[in-house]
Write a protein that holds these residues in place. Sequence first.
Motif, PDB file in Angstrom:
ATOM      1  N   THR A  80       0.811  -1.214   0.000  1.00 15.02           N
ATOM      2  CA  THR A  80       0.000   0.000   0.000  1.00 15.02           C
ATOM      3  C   THR A  80       0.846   1.267   0.000  1.00 15.02           C
ATOM      4  OG1 THR A  80      -0.140  -0.088   2.413  1.00 15.02           O
ATOM      5  CG2 THR A  80      -1.940  -1.111   1.173  1.00 15.02           C
ATOM      6  N   LYS A 136       4.302   0.776   9.803  1.00 17.77           N
ATOM      7  CA  LYS A 136       3.126   0.248  10.479  1.00 17.77           C
ATOM      8  C   LYS A 136       2.480  -0.931   9.740  1.00 17.77           C
ATOM      9  CE  LYS A 136      -1.118   2.098  12.508  1.00 17.77           C
ATOM     10  NZ  LYS A 136      -1.880   3.353  12.700  1.00 17.77           N
ATOM     11  N   ALA A 137       2.469  -0.867   8.409  1.00 18.06           N
ATOM     12  CA  ALA A 137       1.764  -1.884   7.610  1.00 18.06           C
ATOM     13  C   ALA A 137       2.527  -3.207   7.590  1.00 18.06           C
ATOM     14  CB  ALA A 137       1.556  -1.372   6.186  1.00 18.06           C
ATOM     15  N   SER A 138       1.818  -4.286   7.846  1.00 15.04           N
ATOM     16  CA  SER A 138       2.434  -5.617   7.914  1.00 15.04           C
ATOM     17  C   SER A 138       3.110  -6.026   6.616  1.00 15.04           C
ATOM     18  CB  SER A 138       1.387  -6.667   8.287  1.00 15.04           C
ATOM     19  OG  SER A 138       0.935  -6.444   9.599  1.00 15.04           O
ATOM     20  N   GLN A 181       4.470  -4.203   4.198  1.00 19.29           N
ATOM     21  CA  GLN A 181       5.723  -3.470   4.027  1.00 19.29           C
ATOM     22  C   GLN A 181       6.763  -3.911   5.064  1.00 19.29           C
ATOM     23  OE1 GLN A 181       2.661  -2.424   2.994  1.00 19.29           O
ATOM     24  NE2 GLN A 181       2.692  -0.200   3.162  1.00 19.29           N
TER      25      GLN A 181
END
Length: 181
Positions: free
Chosen positions: A20, A75-77, A79
């Motif tokens: 994302t 924060k994003a899993s 990435q």
Amino acid sequence: MRIIRGKYGRRRFDVPTNITARPTTDFARENIFNVIENLFDLDSEPTALDLFAGTGAVTFEFLSRGCSMVTAVEKASTQYNFIRKVAAELNANDRLRLVKGDVMQYIRTATTGYDIVFADPPYDLPDFGDIPMAILESKVVKPTSLFIMEHSRKYDFSSLPHFLEHRVYGSVNFSIFDMEK
């Protein structure tokens, strides 16, 4: 994703299709690193902080060019896991501190200062315009730090303290802050 120069230069990694993040373009990354290298001696093995690390392209460019330690906050899993995978492939885990969490929380609670701080928040992040000042007022910067903020053209941070210059590479804008100024 391509690492442009340094120890890991020219290495390529396939970014997951479900990512994302909006990665900094190779063109913009190459140019901003030329500026960084003119402002800061990367041969001195500085420490760096990559906020909103995304694909880790900036993190790995710092590691490739001589930083002794890089902290990447994401924060994003998807990435986070991609950065962890690439670090393992490069055998760079000993010089990478990967933090899975909220950047603003990290900034508020950090007690360590870094030589170079790079921030590339999502352009649609609420309160985007407040991020540079939050960083400038935090403990992640030292009196000798260099801070680079990536942003869209709709922002002008030139009135903030320690502002050094604004650079544009295609549609990518960078505001550069020198804590010694």
